[in-house]
Design an enzyme around this catalytic site. Structure first.
Site, mmCIF file in Angstrom:
data_model
loop_
_atom_site.group_PDB
_atom_site.id
_atom_site.type_symbol
_atom_site.label_atom_id
_atom_site.label_comp_id
_atom_site.label_asym_id
_atom_site.label_seq_id
_atom_site.Cartn_x
_atom_site.Cartn_y
_atom_site.Cartn_z
ATOM 1 N N LYS A 28 0.984 -6.544 5.820
ATOM 2 C CA LYS A 28 1.546 -8.176 5.778
ATOM 3 C C LYS A 28 2.750 -8.297 4.038
ATOM 4 O O LYS A 28 3.199 -7.266 3.725
ATOM 5 C CB LYS A 28 0.177 -7.777 3.586
ATOM 6 N N TYR A 42 0.807 -1.357 -0.660
ATOM 7 C CA TYR A 42 0.105 -0.249 -0.269
ATOM 8 C C TYR A 42 0.699 1.158 0.051
ATOM 9 O O TYR A 42 0.299 2.278 -0.212
ATOM 10 C CB TYR A 42 -0.494 -0.108 0.951
ATOM 11 N N HIS A 50 0.426 -12.170 2.006
ATOM 12 C CA HIS A 50 -0.182 -11.149 1.144
ATOM 13 C C HIS A 50 -1.428 -12.151 0.307
ATOM 14 O O HIS A 50 -2.828 -11.908 0.256
ATOM 15 C CB HIS A 50 0.372 -9.727 0.635
HETATM 16 P P1 NDP Z 1 -14.326 -1.824 1.238
HETATM 17 O O1 NDP Z 1 -15.053 -2.148 1.245
HETATM 18 O O2 NDP Z 1 -13.959 -1.015 2.696
HETATM 19 O O3 NDP Z 1 -14.315 0.110 0.345
HETATM 20 C C1 NDP Z 1 -14.310 0.857 0.613
HETATM 21 C C2 NDP Z 1 -14.979 2.268 -0.184
HETATM 22 O O4 NDP Z 1 -16.561 2.160 -0.015
HETATM 23 C C3 NDP Z 1 -14.362 3.618 -1.074
HETATM 24 O O5 NDP Z 1 -14.861 3.819 -1.808
HETATM 25 C C4 NDP Z 1 -15.568 4.157 0.910
HETATM 26 O O6 NDP Z 1 -15.478 5.680 0.214
HETATM 27 C C5 NDP Z 1 -16.685 3.823 0.428
HETATM 28 N N1 NDP Z 1 -17.087 3.379 1.636
HETATM 29 C C6 NDP Z 1 -16.605 3.679 3.316
HETATM 30 N N2 NDP Z 1 -17.484 4.238 4.001
HETATM 31 C C7 NDP Z 1 -18.758 3.709 3.869
HETATM 32 C C8 NDP Z 1 -20.702 3.925 4.180
HETATM 33 N N3 NDP Z 1 -20.283 4.777 5.306
HETATM 34 N N4 NDP Z 1 -21.354 4.872 2.559
HETATM 35 C C9 NDP Z 1 -20.801 4.816 1.501
HETATM 36 N N5 NDP Z 1 -19.897 4.596 1.014
HETATM 37 C C10 NDP Z 1 -18.392 3.573 2.134
HETATM 38 O O7 NDP Z 1 -13.264 -2.192 0.547
HETATM 39 P P2 NDP Z 1 -11.501 -1.923 0.385
HETATM 40 O O8 NDP Z 1 -11.515 -2.736 -0.883
HETATM 41 O O9 NDP Z 1 -10.736 -0.930 0.798
HETATM 42 O O10 NDP Z 1 -11.492 -2.919 1.629
HETATM 43 C C11 NDP Z 1 -11.364 -2.693 2.697
HETATM 44 C C12 NDP Z 1 -9.693 -3.525 3.685
HETATM 45 O O11 NDP Z 1 -9.483 -4.333 3.587
HETATM 46 C C13 NDP Z 1 -8.810 -2.620 2.817
HETATM 47 O O12 NDP Z 1 -8.425 -0.615 2.998
HETATM 48 C C14 NDP Z 1 -7.455 -3.113 3.112
HETATM 49 O O13 NDP Z 1 -7.492 -3.105 4.195
HETATM 50 C C15 NDP Z 1 -7.938 -4.215 3.164
HETATM 51 N N6 NDP Z 1 -7.975 -4.392 2.086
HETATM 52 C C16 NDP Z 1 -7.231 -5.997 1.291
HETATM 53 C C17 NDP Z 1 -6.658 -6.321 0.681
HETATM 54 C C18 NDP Z 1 -6.445 -8.251 0.736
HETATM 55 O O14 NDP Z 1 -5.535 -8.791 -0.614
HETATM 56 N N7 NDP Z 1 -5.957 -8.560 1.697
HETATM 57 C C19 NDP Z 1 -7.494 -6.605 -0.749
HETATM 58 C C20 NDP Z 1 -8.741 -5.478 -0.847
HETATM 59 C C21 NDP Z 1 -8.882 -4.460 0.427
HETATM 60 P P3 NDP Z 1 -14.091 6.861 0.864
HETATM 61 O O15 NDP Z 1 -13.148 6.180 1.679
HETATM 62 O O16 NDP Z 1 -13.902 8.182 -0.620
HETATM 63 O O17 NDP Z 1 -14.907 7.333 2.082
#
Ligand code: NDP
Length: 275
Positions: free
Chosen positions: A75, A50, A108
């Site tokens: 990770k 990241y 990861h």
């Molecule tokens: P999420 O499912 O957490 O969704 C994030 C998105 O949803 C952003 O666009 C955010 O917008 C929006 N959002 C958040 N809260 C709200 C709300 N209350 N209402 C409306 N929209 C909302 O996605 P991620 O893919 O980021 O997953 C979460 C975490 O999981 C990652 O940040 C990471 O730490 C981890 N991860 C791990 C992976 C792996 O391979 N191990 C792969 C992917 C993720 P905004 O920020 O603009 O508010």
């Protein structure tokens, strides 16, 4: 607000609700992490890939919160599975975060498409890091059962995998439960890709019934089905909204309704092809 703790199979306790920072650039990550910590989150999920561990570390420092009050996960990236590379990687991660140990260090991806079974060597390295106190707990991410089977009988504390209502992984969920491995849900809201889980009619229906927002409904579904959940947002109001989920419980019927929304809607990478 007290976040429930999940006790992992090694006895380490992890807050069931955390805060993820994927795709937040290093120079933009300090403010939202500080907001999250001020809101009450005590569990931050980052990763070397990241490229924001320095900013996360800066926010931890600025928050003044003592080290043992916050749970920090990072990770190991796919090209660092060889033992010497893995050691250099955890040392770099700790330096960037400004910490002397992690709470949880994950492989990861198994990354077999590019690196074959090197992840087994990485797992041995993680066991060594835990023995040395560089991390309190060790786990994996994006592992299928066949990857877990190759860890020479070892049982990771946790597997961080994609899970949200339209991709609910019922089979993997049951498999991990049977093995005593906690499931941590990434992209728990479906990452807001199209079609968004937040717009599913059943999610909206439960939101109307409970007075929760669609995101809160989905986070409650994760909590009540036993996941550890790490929603990401850089928007202060959403950071607060996603944490304000402990006043209302979904009924068993509502949980069941949401558990019936699986559409095989994978949003992120597939462990079998991700390099
Ligand atoms: P999420 O499912 O957490 O969704 C994030 C998105 O949803 C952003 O666009 C955010 O917008 C929006 N959002 C958040 N809260 C709200 C709300 N209350 N209402 C409306 N929209 C909302 O996605 P991620 O893919 O980021 O997953 C979460 C975490 O999981 C990652 O940040 C990471 O730490 C981890 N991860 C791990 C992976 C792996 O391979 N191990 C792969 C992917 C993720 P905004 O920020 O603009 O508010």
């Amino acid at each position: 607000m007290t976040v429930p703790q999940v006790t992992l199979n090694d006895g380490v306790q992890i807050p069931q609700l955390g805060y993820g920072v994927w795709r937040v650039p290093n120079d933009e990550v300090v403010a939202p992490v500080l907001t999250a910590l001020e809101t009450g989150y005590r569990h931050i999920d980052t990763a070397a890939v990241y490229r924001n561990e320095e900013g996360v570390g800066e926010a931890l420092k600025q928050s003044g919160i003592t080290r043992d009050e916050v749970f920090v996960t990072s990770k190991l990236w796919n090209d660092k599975h060889k033992a010497a590379d893995a050691r250099e990687a955890i040392e770099t991660t700790l330096t960037k975060l400004g910490l002397d140990h992690l709470d949880l260090y994950l492989i990861h991806w198994p990354a077999t498409a590019k690196y074959g079974d090197d992840y087994i060597e990485a797992w041995d390295a993680l066991q060594q890091f835990r023995a040395e106190g560089l991390t309190r707990s060790i786990g994996v991410s994006n592992f299928n059962p066949e990857h877990l089977d190759k860890l020479n009988g070892a049982v990771p504390s946790l597997n961080q995998v994609e899970r949200h209502p339209s991709f609910n992984r019922a089979e993997l969920f049951g498999e991990l439960k049977a093995r005593g491995i906690a499931l941590e849900a990434w992209s728990p809201l479906g990452n807001q890709r199209d079609p968004s889980d937040l717009d599913l009619p059943a999610v909206k229906q439960v939101a109307e019934q409970t007075g929760l927002s669609p995101a809160q409904v989905i986070i409650r579904w994760h909590l009540q089905t036993g996941d550890i959940v790490i929603p990401k947002s850089v928007t202060p109001s959403r950071i607060a909204e996603n944490f304000d989920v402990f006043g209302v419980e979904l009924s068993a019927e509502q949980v069941e309704l949401l558990s019936g929304l699986d559409a095989g809607n994978r949003q992120g990478g597939d462990p079998l092809t991700q390099a």
